[in-house]
Design a protein around this motif. Structure first.
Motif, mmCIF file in Angstrom:
data_model
loop_
_atom_site.group_PDB
_atom_site.id
_atom_site.type_symbol
_atom_site.label_atom_id
_atom_site.label_comp_id
_atom_site.label_asym_id
_atom_site.label_seq_id
_atom_site.Cartn_x
_atom_site.Cartn_y
_atom_site.Cartn_z
ATOM 1 N N LYS A 3 1.037 -1.129 -0.054
ATOM 2 C CA LYS A 3 -0.161 0.000 -0.119
ATOM 3 C C LYS A 3 0.878 1.240 -0.088
ATOM 4 C CE LYS A 3 -4.142 2.046 1.640
ATOM 5 N NZ LYS A 3 -5.499 1.652 2.482
ATOM 6 N N LYS A 7 1.014 4.013 -3.108
ATOM 7 C CA LYS A 7 0.799 5.463 -2.903
ATOM 8 C C LYS A 7 1.797 6.163 -3.194
ATOM 9 C CE LYS A 7 -1.602 8.031 0.828
ATOM 10 N NZ LYS A 7 -2.506 8.624 -0.129
ATOM 11 N N LEU A 10 1.737 6.379 -7.042
ATOM 12 C CA LEU A 10 0.678 7.178 -7.471
ATOM 13 C C LEU A 10 0.702 8.674 -7.131
ATOM 14 C CD1 LEU A 10 -2.422 7.100 -8.215
ATOM 15 C CD2 LEU A 10 -3.081 6.496 -5.916
ATOM 16 N N LEU A 22 -6.652 12.654 -7.107
ATOM 17 C CA LEU A 22 -7.150 11.543 -6.730
ATOM 18 C C LEU A 22 -8.414 11.501 -6.400
ATOM 19 C CD1 LEU A 22 -6.357 8.176 -6.192
ATOM 20 C CD2 LEU A 22 -5.329 9.070 -3.984
ATOM 21 N N PHE A 25 -8.624 5.542 -3.638
ATOM 22 C CA PHE A 25 -7.592 4.482 -3.667
ATOM 23 C C PHE A 25 -7.620 3.526 -2.896
ATOM 24 C CE2 PHE A 25 -3.298 3.595 -1.763
ATOM 25 C CZ PHE A 25 -2.810 2.794 -2.712
ATOM 26 N N GLU A 26 -7.649 2.342 -3.299
ATOM 27 C CA GLU A 26 -7.890 1.047 -2.217
ATOM 28 C C GLU A 26 -7.191 -0.335 -2.645
ATOM 29 O OE1 GLU A 26 -12.152 -0.825 -1.270
ATOM 30 O OE2 GLU A 26 -12.473 0.348 -2.922
ATOM 31 N N VAL A 35 -7.828 2.332 -8.452
ATOM 32 C CA VAL A 35 -7.356 3.745 -8.319
ATOM 33 C C VAL A 35 -8.499 4.619 -9.164
ATOM 34 C CG1 VAL A 35 -5.933 5.651 -9.027
ATOM 35 C CG2 VAL A 35 -5.159 3.350 -8.193
ATOM 36 N N VAL A 70 -7.012 1.431 -12.963
ATOM 37 C CA VAL A 70 -7.207 2.703 -13.023
ATOM 38 C C VAL A 70 -8.089 3.350 -13.929
ATOM 39 C CG1 VAL A 70 -5.815 4.860 -13.463
ATOM 40 C CG2 VAL A 70 -4.553 2.788 -12.480
#
Length: 153
Positions: A3, A7, A10, A22, A25-26, A35, A70
């Motif tokens: 994660k 992150k 990203l 953003l 996000f998960e 995303v 995404v």
């Protein structure tokens, strides 16, 4: 571990294109990375590809198996953050609060609230008939249950 790495990648991808931001996000079970992005000028397929590549090309599949999706916030998706409201100034929104529903033009948006404006036909204060009046509502984001851009064809 995964994660934090995703992150960081990203954030780098979004720094490369400052008009993108953003929304969601998960990482779900089985390392399924989701995303959702939006952009001040919309989001192109190439924008999604660029963000996807930035993440995918910098993660080691030998180390960790994952899937990556995404996507852009769809036209019918609810507005989530102030920046989305700001990019939709002048557009007609459908906004629902706990006890009210509005269909009005988004006049302004700050970090705390939005201002909606619309015209309504109301009975004249004196005499018969109706008169058109300008109405306004100031809504705090915390009071908004759901807001969507109204798509007209």
């Amino acid at each position: 571990m995964l994660k934090e790495e995703v992150k960081r990648l990203l954030e780098e991808a979004l720094e490369e294109n400052p008009s993108l931001f953003l929304i969601q996000f998960e990482i779900k079970g089985d390392n399924q990375i989701l995303v959702v992005i939006d952009g001040d000028n919309g989001v192109s397929v190439n924008d999604c590809i660029a963000v996807s590549r930035k993440i995918e090309h910098n993660l080691d599949r030998e180390e960790q198996d994952f899937s990556l999706e995404v996507t852009s916030a769809g036209a019918a998706s609810p507005l989530e953050i102030p920046r989305q409201y700001k990019k939709n100034l002048g557009r007609k929104l459908s906004v629902r609060t706990e006890n009210q529903q509005f269909e009005a033009t988004l006049d302004s948006a700050t970090e705390e609230e939005i201002v909606l404006r619309w015209k309504a036909r109301e009975p004249k204060p004196i005499g018969k008939g109706k008169v058109t009046v300008k109405k306004e509502a100031v809504l705090k984001y915390a009071d908004i249950v759901e807001a969507k851009v109204m798509i007209t064809f």
